[in-house]
Design a protein around this motif. Sequence first.
Motif, PDB file in Angstrom:
ATOM      1  N   PRO A 178       0.820  -1.216   0.000  1.00  0.00           N
ATOM      2  CA  PRO A 178       0.000   0.000   0.000  1.00  0.00           C
ATOM      3  C   PRO A 178       0.852   1.264   0.000  1.00  0.00           C
ATOM      4  CG  PRO A 178       0.155  -0.854   2.222  1.00  0.00           C
ATOM      5  CD  PRO A 178       0.851  -1.850   1.342  1.00  0.00           C
ATOM      6  N   LEU A 179       0.193   2.382  -0.289  1.00  0.00           N
ATOM      7  CA  LEU A 179       0.845   3.669  -0.094  1.00  0.00           C
ATOM      8  C   LEU A 179       1.227   3.767   1.381  1.00  0.00           C
ATOM      9  CD1 LEU A 179      -1.643   6.006  -2.031  1.00  0.00           C
ATOM     10  CD2 LEU A 179       0.474   4.995  -2.895  1.00  0.00           C
ATOM     11  N   ARG A 180       2.387   4.329   1.664  1.00  0.00           N
ATOM     12  CA  ARG A 180       2.772   4.451   3.066  1.00  0.00           C
ATOM     13  C   ARG A 180       3.705   5.641   3.291  1.00  0.00           C
ATOM     14  NH1 ARG A 180       3.740   0.442   5.767  1.00  0.00           N
ATOM     15  NH2 ARG A 180       3.060  -1.293   4.464  1.00  0.00           N
ATOM     16  N   PHE A 181       3.755   6.068   4.547  1.00  0.00           N
ATOM     17  CA  PHE A 181       4.655   7.140   4.939  1.00  0.00           C
ATOM     18  C   PHE A 181       6.098   6.653   4.850  1.00  0.00           C
ATOM     19  CE2 PHE A 181       0.768   8.893   6.430  1.00  0.00           C
ATOM     20  CZ  PHE A 181       0.969  10.246   6.639  1.00  0.00           C
ATOM     21  N   ARG A 182       6.995   7.604   4.671  1.00  0.00           N
ATOM     22  CA  ARG A 182       8.417   7.296   4.641  1.00  0.00           C
ATOM     23  C   ARG A 182       8.904   6.950   6.054  1.00  0.00           C
ATOM     24  NH1 ARG A 182      10.768  12.449   1.147  1.00  0.00           N
ATOM     25  NH2 ARG A 182       9.244  12.365  -0.558  1.00  0.00           N
ATOM     26  N   ARG A 218      -5.775   4.559   0.698  1.00  0.00           N
ATOM     27  CA  ARG A 218      -5.409   4.618   2.116  1.00  0.00           C
ATOM     28  C   ARG A 218      -3.903   4.542   2.269  1.00  0.00           C
ATOM     29  NH1 ARG A 218     -10.542   0.978   4.422  1.00  0.00           N
ATOM     30  NH2 ARG A 218     -12.018   1.921   2.940  1.00  0.00           N
ATOM     31  N   VAL A 219      -3.395   5.412   3.115  1.00  0.00           N
ATOM     32  CA  VAL A 219      -1.950   5.522   3.316  1.00  0.00           C
ATOM     33  C   VAL A 219      -1.605   4.926   4.678  1.00  0.00           C
ATOM     34  CG1 VAL A 219       0.042   7.058   3.277  1.00  0.00           C
ATOM     35  CG2 VAL A 219      -2.021   7.658   1.970  1.00  0.00           C
ATOM     36  N   HIS A 220      -0.681   3.972   4.678  1.00  0.00           N
ATOM     37  CA  HIS A 220      -0.284   3.282   5.905  1.00  0.00           C
ATOM     38  C   HIS A 220       0.925   3.944   6.545  1.00  0.00           C
ATOM     39  CE1 HIS A 220      -2.551  -0.736   5.313  1.00  0.00           C
ATOM     40  NE2 HIS A 220      -3.103   0.198   4.563  1.00  0.00           N
TER      41      HIS A 220
END
Length: 411
Positions: free
Chosen positions: A51-55, A207-209
């Motif tokens: 998934p999209l996620r924070f660095r 959704r960003v994890h």
Amino acid sequence: MESSSLTAKWKHSMVYLTLIYATIYYLHYQISDKLQISQPKVHLKKNPDLPLRFRYDGTFKILQVGLLVADMHYGMGMVTRCRDVLPSQFDYCSDLNTTRFLKRIIEAEKPDFIAFTGDNIFGTSTTDAAESMIEAFGPAMESGLPWAAVLGNHDQESTMNREELMYFISLMDYSVARTNPSAENPSNPAKVGIIENIDGFGNYDLRVHGPAGSHLANNSIFNLFFLDSGDREIVQGIRTYGWIKESQLRWLRGVSEGILLSQKQDSSHSLGAQSPALAFFHIPIPEIRQLYHQKIVGQLHEAAACSVVNSGVLQTFVSMGDVKAVFIGHDHTNDFCGNIDGIWLCYGGGFGYHGYGRAGWPRRARVILAELGNEENAWTGVKTIKTWKRLDDEKLSKIDEQVLWEYLRRR
């Protein structure tokens, strides 16, 4: 006598056949490369890491691009001239300037995600919608970054309708866009279908994890909503712009409620608050006109062109509680942010060179940065959401940096 005649004919035939064969072989050897008929190549879509996620540093950066200014309005590449540029720029300015700007800003900002907010191509200026979209989204695909798009009011004016456009976009390399939202089957969670009773094409949520390896790695902590605001409609005999319909708002409320419910049920989700969300669509809502006489950050150069119908979008966002800011396009020479009822409404500003603008007013793009909080060496969810703009000048000047939202812990 008869035997010798037959022998002579046979020899002549062999010589003739040999000559034909030699001629064919020679021609094949000389021009075979030019005459090859190859099977069409099968292209498999390249998918981003999901998934999209924070660095790892707790940030997630979004680049908002509108090809026509907050729309790209891409025509036919180098043969399409620029609009509203200085006389000194016109001779060498084309859609390739839009491509160059997109490549520059991707390299400079190094975003995690790119959001295209409509009018991605200028339909009436292109004879092949697919070809123009490949060119317009080319820098995003070349970057390998995940990206998504919604449609504006001009995209469908060429050779594809709105459904075909969104389906094509969903199949492009590294795209995470969808034609419409998926619907899970309660009796079989592995079976996913498409919601059909919803207006428009290009309604979906991403959704960003949290950062990989952190206790938030499996949690959705930041949500992105994409909506189709339509193109043109007739209301009581009056031609107006499209609007977000009740079926879309009903779906949006359901998604927001579902996310909140899953957070409450997940014992590992320790954010202590509803995850914030952003919304992206093309045509502004009528309430944006309230900002004409209020404090804004950025420039108001033209009246907002929106629908005569107020479908309750702002009220829906307020009641949901998670949407903190909305990012729109459509009005090319507006690039401001303003707050109404706790919701920030932000224009992307004019990006593309084929759409109208203001001579001497540089094309621009908006950047959005979400940052996680940190307590005792542990991430605590999204703490701040910031934004700024970059100009297509020599230095890619950074302007109008501001904080849109900050999480304040209740005591």
